[in-house]
Design a protein around this motif. Structure first.
Motif, PDB file in Angstrom:
ATOM      1  N   MET A   1       0.841  -1.185   0.000  1.00 19.70           N
ATOM      2  CA  MET A   1       0.000   0.000   0.000  1.00 19.70           C
ATOM      3  C   MET A   1       0.880   1.240   0.000  1.00 19.70           C
ATOM      4  SD  MET A   1      -2.983   0.976   2.622  1.00 19.70           S
ATOM      5  CE  MET A   1      -4.267   1.941   1.919  1.00 19.70           C
ATOM      6  N   GLN A   2       0.429   2.269  -0.646  1.00 19.72           N
ATOM      7  CA  GLN A   2       1.178   3.505  -0.712  1.00 19.72           C
ATOM      8  C   GLN A   2       1.275   4.130   0.670  1.00 19.72           C
ATOM      9  OE1 GLN A   2      -1.183   5.775  -3.348  1.00 19.72           O
ATOM     10  NE2 GLN A   2      -0.419   4.784  -5.186  1.00 19.72           N
ATOM     11  N   THR A   3       2.344   4.910   0.887  1.00 15.42           N
ATOM     12  CA  THR A   3       2.525   5.582   2.164  1.00 15.42           C
ATOM     13  C   THR A   3       1.404   6.588   2.402  1.00 15.42           C
ATOM     14  OG1 THR A   3       4.906   5.335   1.945  1.00 15.42           O
ATOM     15  CG2 THR A   3       4.118   6.924   3.548  1.00 15.42           C
ATOM     16  N   ARG A   4       1.024   7.309   1.379  1.00 16.84           N
ATOM     17  CA  ARG A   4      -0.077   8.270   1.503  1.00 16.84           C
ATOM     18  C   ARG A   4      -1.314   7.671   0.870  1.00 16.84           C
ATOM     19  NH1 ARG A   4       0.237  12.223   4.829  1.00 16.84           N
ATOM     20  NH2 ARG A   4      -1.339  13.217   3.614  1.00 16.84           N
ATOM     21  N   TYR A   5      -2.419   7.746   1.524  1.00 16.89           N
ATOM     22  CA  TYR A   5      -3.674   7.252   0.979  1.00 16.89           C
ATOM     23  C   TYR A   5      -4.248   8.376   0.124  1.00 16.89           C
ATOM     24  CZ  TYR A   5      -8.112   4.830   0.769  1.00 16.89           C
ATOM     25  OH  TYR A   5      -9.246   4.184   0.341  1.00 16.89           O
ATOM     26  N   ARG A   6      -3.973   8.354  -1.159  1.00 17.36           N
ATOM     27  CA  ARG A   6      -4.225   9.487  -2.046  1.00 17.36           C
ATOM     28  C   ARG A   6      -5.694   9.850  -2.212  1.00 17.36           C
ATOM     29  NH1 ARG A   6       0.602  10.868  -3.600  1.00 17.36           N
ATOM     30  NH2 ARG A   6       2.159   9.304  -3.990  1.00 17.36           N
ATOM     31  N   ASP A   7      -6.534   8.894  -2.420  1.00 15.24           N
ATOM     32  CA  ASP A   7      -7.933   9.206  -2.680  1.00 15.24           C
ATOM     33  C   ASP A   7      -8.706   9.512  -1.409  1.00 15.24           C
ATOM     34  OD1 ASP A   7      -8.168   6.770  -5.332  1.00 15.24           O
ATOM     35  OD2 ASP A   7      -7.496   8.843  -5.369  1.00 15.24           O
ATOM     36  N   CYS A   8      -8.158   9.177  -0.274  1.00 16.29           N
ATOM     37  CA  CYS A   8      -8.751   9.359   1.051  1.00 16.29           C
ATOM     38  C   CYS A   8     -10.192   8.877   1.086  1.00 16.29           C
ATOM     39  CB  CYS A   8      -8.641  10.797   1.513  1.00 16.29           C
ATOM     40  SG  CYS A   8      -6.947  11.248   1.890  1.00 16.29           S
ATOM     41  N   MET A   9     -11.099   9.683   0.628  1.00 19.04           N
ATOM     42  CA  MET A   9     -12.510   9.327   0.633  1.00 19.04           C
ATOM     43  C   MET A   9     -13.278  10.422  -0.066  1.00 19.04           C
ATOM     44  SD  MET A   9     -13.493  10.348   4.475  1.00 19.04           S
ATOM     45  CE  MET A   9     -11.953   9.793   5.123  1.00 19.04           C
ATOM     46  N   HIS A  10     -14.519  10.171  -0.290  1.00 20.08           N
ATOM     47  CA  HIS A  10     -15.376  11.210  -0.845  1.00 20.08           C
ATOM     48  C   HIS A  10     -15.639  12.244   0.226  1.00 20.08           C
ATOM     49  CE1 HIS A  10     -16.070   8.789  -4.344  1.00 20.08           C
ATOM     50  NE2 HIS A  10     -16.378   7.772  -3.574  1.00 20.08           N
ATOM     51  N   ALA A  11     -15.710  13.494  -0.156  1.00 25.91           N
ATOM     52  CA  ALA A  11     -15.937  14.572   0.816  1.00 25.91           C
ATOM     53  C   ALA A  11     -17.235  14.372   1.577  1.00 25.91           C
ATOM     54  CB  ALA A  11     -15.944  15.928   0.109  1.00 25.91           C
ATOM     55  N   ASP A  12     -18.244  13.798   0.925  1.00 25.52           N
ATOM     56  CA  ASP A  12     -19.526  13.621   1.599  1.00 25.52           C
ATOM     57  C   ASP A  12     -19.536  12.420   2.529  1.00 25.52           C
ATOM     58  OD1 ASP A  12     -19.329  11.943  -0.605  1.00 25.52           O
ATOM     59  OD2 ASP A  12     -21.490  11.866  -0.891  1.00 25.52           O
ATOM     60  N   ASP A  57       0.747   2.742   8.963  1.00 22.09           N
ATOM     61  CA  ASP A  57       1.586   3.710   8.256  1.00 22.09           C
ATOM     62  C   ASP A  57       1.688   5.053   8.984  1.00 22.09           C
ATOM     63  OD1 ASP A  57       1.927   1.814   6.281  1.00 22.09           O
ATOM     64  OD2 ASP A  57       0.492   2.728   4.893  1.00 22.09           O
ATOM     65  N   GLY A  58       0.944   5.228  10.069  1.00 18.37           N
ATOM     66  CA  GLY A  58       0.991   6.474  10.820  1.00 18.37           C
ATOM     67  C   GLY A  58       0.118   7.574  10.239  1.00 18.37           C
ATOM     68  N   GLU A  59      -0.733   7.220   9.281  1.00 17.51           N
ATOM     69  CA  GLU A  59      -1.631   8.210   8.669  1.00 17.51           C
ATOM     70  C   GLU A  59      -2.789   8.564   9.599  1.00 17.51           C
ATOM     71  OE1 GLU A  59      -1.350   9.779   5.662  1.00 17.51           O
ATOM     72  OE2 GLU A  59       0.628   8.873   5.521  1.00 17.51           O
ATOM     73  N   ILE A  60      -3.198   7.600  10.411  1.00 15.87           N
ATOM     74  CA  ILE A  60      -4.259   7.822  11.397  1.00 15.87           C
ATOM     75  C   ILE A  60      -3.682   7.453  12.761  1.00 15.87           C
ATOM     76  CG2 ILE A  60      -6.530   7.116  12.239  1.00 15.87           C
ATOM     77  CD1 ILE A  60      -7.362   6.549   9.386  1.00 15.87           C
ATOM     78  N   GLU A  61      -3.753   8.394  13.686  1.00 15.76           N
ATOM     79  CA  GLU A  61      -3.257   8.162  15.047  1.00 15.76           C
ATOM     80  C   GLU A  61      -4.150   7.155  15.752  1.00 15.76           C
ATOM     81  OE1 GLU A  61      -3.034  10.546  19.297  1.00 15.76           O
ATOM     82  OE2 GLU A  61      -3.832  11.535  17.533  1.00 15.76           O
ATOM     83  N   PHE A  79      -7.469  13.328  10.069  1.00 15.52           N
ATOM     84  CA  PHE A  79      -7.223  12.603   8.828  1.00 15.52           C
ATOM     85  C   PHE A  79      -8.093  13.156   7.699  1.00 15.52           C
ATOM     86  CE2 PHE A  79      -8.441   9.037   6.014  1.00 15.52           C
ATOM     87  CZ  PHE A  79      -7.207   8.817   5.416  1.00 15.52           C
ATOM     88  N   VAL A  80      -9.374  13.361   7.994  1.00 12.28           N
ATOM     89  CA  VAL A  80     -10.291  13.902   6.989  1.00 12.28           C
ATOM     90  C   VAL A  80      -9.825  15.292   6.551  1.00 12.28           C
ATOM     91  CG1 VAL A  80     -12.655  14.721   6.587  1.00 12.28           C
ATOM     92  CG2 VAL A  80     -12.275  12.530   7.710  1.00 12.28           C
ATOM     93  N   ASN A  81      -9.413  16.127   7.494  1.00  5.81           N
ATOM     94  CA  ASN A  81      -8.954  17.469   7.153  1.00  5.81           C
ATOM     95  C   ASN A  81      -7.698  17.441   6.293  1.00  5.81           C
ATOM     96  OD1 ASN A  81     -11.055  18.779   8.448  1.00  5.81           O
ATOM     97  ND2 ASN A  81      -9.970  18.854  10.402  1.00  5.81           N
ATOM     98  N   ARG A  82      -6.773  16.514   6.580  1.00  4.78           N
ATOM     99  CA  ARG A  82      -5.573  16.396   5.747  1.00  4.78           C
ATOM    100  C   ARG A  82      -5.942  15.952   4.339  1.00  4.78           C
ATOM    101  NH1 ARG A  82      -3.642  13.949  10.273  1.00  4.78           N
ATOM    102  NH2 ARG A  82      -3.668  11.874   9.323  1.00  4.78           N
ATOM    103  N   CYS A  83      -6.917  15.071   4.230  1.00 10.01           N
ATOM    104  CA  CYS A  83      -7.369  14.613   2.903  1.00 10.01           C
ATOM    105  C   CYS A  83      -7.995  15.775   2.127  1.00 10.01           C
ATOM    106  CB  CYS A  83      -8.380  13.476   3.032  1.00 10.01           C
ATOM    107  SG  CYS A  83      -7.653  11.932   3.594  1.00 10.01           S
TER     108      CYS A  83
END
Length: 87
Positions: A1-12, A57-61, A79-83
């Motif tokens: 898996m990539q270090t950064r979760y690029r697509d994160c999620m849909h804003a909604d 990966d440390g993306e979510i505490e 996490f959502v705000n960073r995305c």
């Protein structure tokens, strides 16, 4: 898996704020402070496996309470705000 979760999620799919300012969480209490990984995955509309990887990966505490792993509500919001900022 990539270090950064690029697509994160849909804003909604992000947790939404209710009229009282509390975060509305599916199947959870608005005052709940931390979630098990499967519940956090449901809140984020991601698979539990993906959330476990993001934690690893440390993306979510996350925190450990006894033998249980929990994700604080503030960590999900961060996490959502960073995305959003990355979008």
């Amino acid at each position: 898996m990539q270090t950064r979760y690029r697509d994160c999620m849909h804003a909604d799919a992000s947790p939404s704020n209710g009229a009282d300012g509390n975060t509305a969480v599916p199947d959870g209490r608005p005052d709940q402070m931390a979630y098990k990984v499967p519940h956090a995955a449901k809140v984020l509309d991601l698979s539990a496996r993906t959330v476990w990887q993001l934690v690893k990966d440390g993306e979510i505490e996350s925190i450990k309470i006894g033998t249980s792993r929990r994700i604080p509500r503030a960590a999900l919001e961060a996490f959502v705000n960073r995305c959003r900022d990355a979008a």
